[in-house]
Structures are given as structure tokens and as C-alpha cells.
Design an enzyme around this catalytic site. Structure first.
Site, PDB file in Angstrom:
ATOM      1  N   GLU A 198      -3.585   1.144   1.474  1.00 36.80           N
ATOM      2  CA  GLU A 198      -4.042   0.964   0.362  1.00 36.80           C
ATOM      3  C   GLU A 198      -2.943   0.779  -0.514  1.00 36.80           C
ATOM      4  O   GLU A 198      -2.280   0.716  -1.665  1.00 36.80           O
ATOM      5  CB  GLU A 198      -4.404   2.235  -0.747  1.00 36.80           C
ATOM      6  CG  GLU A 198      -6.433   2.415   0.233  1.00 36.80           C
ATOM      7  CD  GLU A 198      -6.966   1.586  -0.535  1.00 36.80           C
ATOM      8  OE1 GLU A 198      -6.969   0.553  -0.898  1.00 36.80           O
ATOM      9  OE2 GLU A 198      -7.463   0.822   0.602  1.00 36.80           O
ATOM     10  N   HIS A 208      -1.453  -2.401  -0.569  1.00 40.54           N
ATOM     11  CA  HIS A 208      -1.965  -3.160  -1.803  1.00 40.54           C
ATOM     12  C   HIS A 208      -1.245  -3.163  -2.929  1.00 40.54           C
ATOM     13  O   HIS A 208      -0.892  -4.061  -3.734  1.00 40.54           O
ATOM     14  CB  HIS A 208      -3.303  -2.928  -1.896  1.00 40.54           C
ATOM     15  CG  HIS A 208      -4.654  -2.409  -1.311  1.00 40.54           C
ATOM     16  ND1 HIS A 208      -5.072  -4.756  -1.316  1.00 40.54           N
ATOM     17  CD2 HIS A 208      -5.155  -2.711   0.021  1.00 40.54           C
ATOM     18  CE1 HIS A 208      -5.667  -4.321   0.143  1.00 40.54           C
ATOM     19  NE2 HIS A 208      -6.309  -3.243  -0.148  1.00 40.54           N
TER      20      HIS A 208
END
Length: 154
Positions: A68, A71
Site C-alpha cells: 500500500e 501505491h
């Protein structure tokens, strides 16, 4: 693990692997079912599935956080942050983050129905309304037989 501990862990991982600070919020979201975590584009927050931590431990959670954070940092830099983008795949390889997480589902079940006329069996993952639906072969009535557990996760 609390949300405060998760926030500290995320900030530590961000500095250690990406050499950049994580300045937004990381939190657990109990409503996540089919994913390990998600990066929210508008608020830049990261939500993580607590079932992944409970089932597989801290190492799996760290892998999801790294994923994550890839991202997160790529999006803030204006680079390709989606799964198919080359920048994203390079960062996954560089940080050792997994592309996919382990499944969070407890067990996989199959419902078995049979036709009362022709004895054809139907295997379904979702319930069938036997008052509404009939056999596709002979249009006979369907009857619920059993619920099978294909495999159970430990």
C-alpha cells in the site's frame, strides 16, 4: 494491535524502505473482506484488513503495508501507482512487497441442490430460492441436499 501501533509501524516501514515519511493515516477497517488493504486516493489514507494480521501475523501485515505504501508514494510523486504500471511493479520488487496477499476467507463452502424429477445435482456457492427457480433440464422442483466445506483455512 491497535490503530496507533499500526500508524507507528507504517511510519517506520515508510522511512526504512522508501526513505520518505508517511504523513497520513493508517487504520484497520473491519469491513474489508476480499482484500488485504487499500490506498484511498482522495484522502491518501491506508486501510488494512485486521483479519490478515490475526490469521497470518505481523510479517504478512508488513508485506501488505509495503504494498500500500508503494501505491501511496508513487501517487504522491505523480508516477504510475496502479498494479499494471511499470513503476509500481519495480517498486514492489525493490521493496520486497507482495503483489497479492493471502486469502482472508475462513472456509469455502458449496451448497448442493438436486432436481426431484431428473435427479440432476447443482453445486452453488450462493443460496438458490427453490420456490422461484427450477431445474434447467426438465423444469422440475429443486431440493436442498447439503452444505459441503471444500477446505478450511487454519
Amino acid at each position: 494491535m491497535t490503530n496507533k501501533e499500526l500508524q507507528q509501524l507504517t511510519e517506520t516501514i515508510s522511512l526504512a524502505f522508501f526513505k520518505r515519511p508517511f504523513t497520513h493515516t493508517a487504520r484497520f477497517n473491519n469491513r474489508l473482506r476480499t482484500t488485504g488493504g487499500r490506498y484511498l486516493l482522495k484522502s491518501h489514507d491506508i486501510e488494512l484488513n485486521p483479519k490478515q494480521y490475526e490469521r497470518y501475523g505481523k510479517e504478512e501485515l508488513i508485506g501488505i503495508i509495503k504494498h500500500e505504501l508503494c501505491h501511496y508514494h508513487l501517487h504522491l510523486e505523480g508516477k504510475g501507482y496502479k498494479h499494471g504500471d511499470k513503476d509500481f511493479q519495480e517498486w514492489l520488487a525493490k521493496t520486497g512487497a507482495p503483489r497479492y496477499c493471502k486469502t482472508a476467507q475462513d472456509e469455502q463452502t458449496v451448497l448442493v441442490y438436486t432436481c426431484t424429477s431428473c435427479s440432476r445435482t447443482y453445486h452453488r456457492r450462493r443460496k438458490i430460492n427453490t420456490q422461484k427457480y427450477v431445474c434447467g433440464t426438465c423444469h422440475g422442483k429443486l431440493k436442498f441436499l447439503s452444505k459441503k466445506v471444500l477446505h478450511q483455512r487454519k
